[in-house]
Enzyme design. Structure first.
Site, PDB file in Angstrom:
ATOM      1  N   TYR A  18    -119.081  97.754 -43.415  1.00 32.73           N
ATOM      2  CA  TYR A  18    -118.840  98.154 -44.804  1.00 32.73           C
ATOM      3  C   TYR A  18    -119.393  97.101 -45.761  1.00 32.73           C
ATOM      4  O   TYR A  18    -120.198  97.399 -46.645  1.00 32.73           O
ATOM      5  CB  TYR A  18    -117.340  98.340 -45.005  1.00 32.73           C
ATOM      6  CG  TYR A  18    -116.939  98.840 -46.373  1.00 32.73           C
ATOM      7  CD1 TYR A  18    -117.183 100.153 -46.767  1.00 32.73           C
ATOM      8  CD2 TYR A  18    -116.287  97.997 -47.275  1.00 32.73           C
ATOM      9  CE1 TYR A  18    -116.789 100.618 -48.017  1.00 32.73           C
ATOM     10  CE2 TYR A  18    -115.889  98.448 -48.523  1.00 32.73           C
ATOM     11  CZ  TYR A  18    -116.145  99.764 -48.888  1.00 32.73           C
ATOM     12  OH  TYR A  18    -115.749 100.217 -50.134  1.00 32.73           O
ATOM     13  N   GLY A  31     -97.212  88.761 -46.022  1.00 35.83           N
ATOM     14  CA  GLY A  31     -97.210  89.494 -47.292  1.00 35.83           C
ATOM     15  C   GLY A  31     -97.492  88.596 -48.487  1.00 35.83           C
ATOM     16  O   GLY A  31     -97.307  88.989 -49.638  1.00 35.83           O
TER      17      GLY A  31
HETATM   18  P1  NAD Z   1    -113.120 108.331 -50.143  1.00 30.88           P
HETATM   19  O1  NAD Z   1    -113.219 108.104 -48.677  1.00 30.88           O
HETATM   20  O2  NAD Z   1    -111.946 109.097 -50.662  1.00 30.88           O
HETATM   21  O3  NAD Z   1    -114.434 109.022 -50.701  1.00 30.88           O
HETATM   22  C1  NAD Z   1    -115.698 108.856 -50.125  1.00 30.88           C
HETATM   23  C2  NAD Z   1    -116.353 110.228 -50.090  1.00 30.88           C
HETATM   24  O4  NAD Z   1    -117.673 110.096 -49.526  1.00 30.88           O
HETATM   25  C3  NAD Z   1    -115.605 111.228 -49.204  1.00 30.88           C
HETATM   26  O5  NAD Z   1    -115.458 112.437 -49.876  1.00 30.88           O
HETATM   27  C4  NAD Z   1    -116.494 111.376 -47.971  1.00 30.88           C
HETATM   28  O6  NAD Z   1    -116.356 112.624 -47.327  1.00 30.88           O
HETATM   29  C5  NAD Z   1    -117.864 111.142 -48.573  1.00 30.88           C
HETATM   30  N1  NAD Z   1    -118.856 110.699 -47.609  1.00 30.88           N
HETATM   31  C6  NAD Z   1    -118.743 109.731 -46.663  1.00 30.88           C
HETATM   32  N2  NAD Z   1    -119.877 109.609 -45.975  1.00 30.88           N
HETATM   33  C7  NAD Z   1    -120.752 110.517 -46.505  1.00 30.88           C
HETATM   34  C8  NAD Z   1    -122.095 110.873 -46.220  1.00 30.88           C
HETATM   35  N3  NAD Z   1    -122.790 110.268 -45.248  1.00 30.88           N
HETATM   36  N4  NAD Z   1    -122.670 111.864 -46.962  1.00 30.88           N
HETATM   37  C9  NAD Z   1    -121.984 112.491 -47.946  1.00 30.88           C
HETATM   38  N5  NAD Z   1    -120.705 112.190 -48.255  1.00 30.88           N
HETATM   39  C10 NAD Z   1    -120.105 111.214 -47.549  1.00 30.88           C
HETATM   40  O7  NAD Z   1    -113.193 106.888 -50.846  1.00 30.88           O
HETATM   41  P2  NAD Z   1    -113.026 106.466 -52.361  1.00 30.88           P
HETATM   42  O8  NAD Z   1    -111.880 105.544 -52.437  1.00 30.88           O
HETATM   43  O9  NAD Z   1    -113.077 107.658 -53.248  1.00 30.88           O
HETATM   44  O10 NAD Z   1    -114.346 105.598 -52.560  1.00 30.88           O
HETATM   45  C11 NAD Z   1    -115.498 106.116 -53.236  1.00 30.88           C
HETATM   46  C12 NAD Z   1    -116.536 105.014 -53.346  1.00 30.88           C
HETATM   47  O11 NAD Z   1    -115.996 103.894 -54.066  1.00 30.88           O
HETATM   48  C13 NAD Z   1    -116.997 104.466 -51.991  1.00 30.88           C
HETATM   49  O12 NAD Z   1    -118.390 104.229 -52.049  1.00 30.88           O
HETATM   50  C14 NAD Z   1    -116.242 103.160 -51.852  1.00 30.88           C
HETATM   51  O13 NAD Z   1    -116.943 102.245 -51.079  1.00 30.88           O
HETATM   52  C15 NAD Z   1    -116.130 102.718 -53.307  1.00 30.88           C
HETATM   53  N6  NAD Z   1    -114.961 101.838 -53.503  1.00 30.88           N
HETATM   54  C16 NAD Z   1    -113.699 102.329 -53.539  1.00 30.88           C
HETATM   55  C17 NAD Z   1    -112.615 101.459 -53.721  1.00 30.88           C
HETATM   56  C18 NAD Z   1    -111.203 101.955 -53.792  1.00 30.88           C
HETATM   57  O14 NAD Z   1    -110.290 101.136 -53.971  1.00 30.88           O
HETATM   58  N7  NAD Z   1    -110.925 103.219 -53.710  1.00 30.88           N
HETATM   59  C19 NAD Z   1    -112.848 100.079 -53.849  1.00 30.88           C
HETATM   60  C20 NAD Z   1    -114.169  99.623 -53.778  1.00 30.88           C
HETATM   61  C21 NAD Z   1    -115.222 100.505 -53.626  1.00 30.88           C
END
Ligand code: NAD
Ligand code: UDP
Length: 317
Positions: A149, A211
């Protein structure tokens, strides 16, 4: 005429937690939204309420394969985000970040469109600088369990900046810190969803380690406001820019807040701390303040209430 002027926006990962909130927000702002997702961690349920919206379109597609569509802006969010999910198939996680970035950047290059990348605080690894500013290069183990990641996202940032330098592509890179809210996955292993689900079920609250490790939790609506402001920022502002809530809490404090707000009788138990688990994490958001006039507004306890209500309904359905 209005139809011709409507902005067409692609959201990859649009059926996920953050993506579904972003789609909602863009539709409310009057955009035409094309949501692309392979449903690896996202679900149709997250976007069910948008399906009949006349300006919303859903496409099943894996971003590791090229995509040919016509849009004005691209938000690239596709990637599993929780350790449980991204470590399930680590090779695919790296491919999603790296090949996904190449494909979406190629699309943006053809269309000459702005492209936003959902990067992450994980690019800082287990940071030795606190709080983290965007100029910090990070402290990442390249061969550990989190590397698929962390390094995938770091390589995606490299690609974004090389496309910007080599092809003058307008890029917008956000480094997102821990975010929570309704539509988090109940089994994604992330701390807020774990604790809320455990408290609502009356199960033990699992704190990994003592924690004392800290995180800073941003409510989803605040984060999405930051996304939209970043996309609309001046042409030559690329980021990377930290987006997150600088209020820092220990994991123990979070557990206590969840127990109090749910009124749960759950007890705290301690489990082994996962490998490479960052000890402290808090964003320095002064750049976002200066460039985007953005700061989160929702205190932790206030944001936990709708999150608890969401999981409560989900568990009773
Ligand atoms: P999530 O897992 O809910 O959403 C990710 C989405 O991407 C899902 O709907 C999944 O099905 C889709 N996906 C995964 N691989 C794929 C592929 N190869 N092709 C098409 N779709 C694909 O996660 P999230 O929390 O909504 O995160 C969204 C983005 O934000 C991600 O890129 C994540 O790295 C980034 N992010 C999130 C957080 C957080 O706290 N939620 C923090 C840092 C970064
Ligand atoms: N954590 C915990 N109990 C859980 C889930 C997570 O104590 O049931 C801890 C985890 O070890 C980490 C913090 O909470 O220190 C945040 O974990 P999460 O997976 O939500 O996000 P990340 O580590 O990616 O910031």
């Amino acid at each position: 005429m209005a139809e011709l002027q409507r902005r067409k926006v692609l959201v990859t990962g649009g059926a996920g937690f953050l993506g579904s909130h972003l789609c909602e927000r863009l539709l409310a702002d009057g955009a035409d939204v094309l949501c692309v997702d392979n449903y690896f961690t996202g679900t149709r349920d997250n976007i069910l309420h948008l399906q009949n919206h006349p300006h919303f379109e859903m496409m099943r597609h894996d971003v590791t394969f090229p995509l040919y569509v016509e849009v004005d802006e691209i938000y690239n969010l596709a990637c599993p985000a929780s350790p449980v999910h991204y470590q399930h198939d680590p090779v695919q996680t790296t491919k999603t970040s790296v090949h996904g970035a190449i494909n979406m950047l190629g699309l943006a290059k053809r269309l000459r469109s702005r492209i936003f990348q959902a990067s992450t605080s994980e690019v800082y690894g287990d940071p030795q600088q606190h709080p983290q500013t965007e100029s910090y290069w990070g402290h990442v183990n390249p061969i550990g369990f989190r590397a698929c990641y962390d390094e995938g996202k770091r390589c995606a940032e490299t690609l974004f900046f090389d496309y910007h330098r080599q092809h003058a592509l307008p890029i917008k890179v956000a480094r997102i810190f821990n975010t929570y809210g309704p539509r988090m996955h109940p089994n994604d292993g992330r701390v807020v969803s774990n604790f809320v689900v455990q408290a609502l079920r009356g199960e033990s609250i699992t704190i990994y380690g003592e924690g004392e490790q800290t995180r800073s939790f941003c409510y989803v609506d605040d984060l999405i406001e930051g996304f939209v402001r970043l996309m609309a920022s001046r042409e030559d502002f690329t980021g990377p820019v930290n987006l997150g809530n600088p209020d820092e809490f220990s994991i123990r404090e979070l557990a206590e807040a969840v127990i109090e707000l749910t009124g749960s009788a759950s007890k705290i138990v301690h489990k082994e701390l996962p490998q490479d688990d960052p000890q402290r994490r808090r964003p320095d958001i002064s750049l976002a303040g200066k460039e985007l006039d953005w700061a989160p507004k929702t205190p932790l306890r206030e944001g936990l209430l709708p999150t608890i209500a969401y999981f409560d309904k989900l568990l009773s359905d």
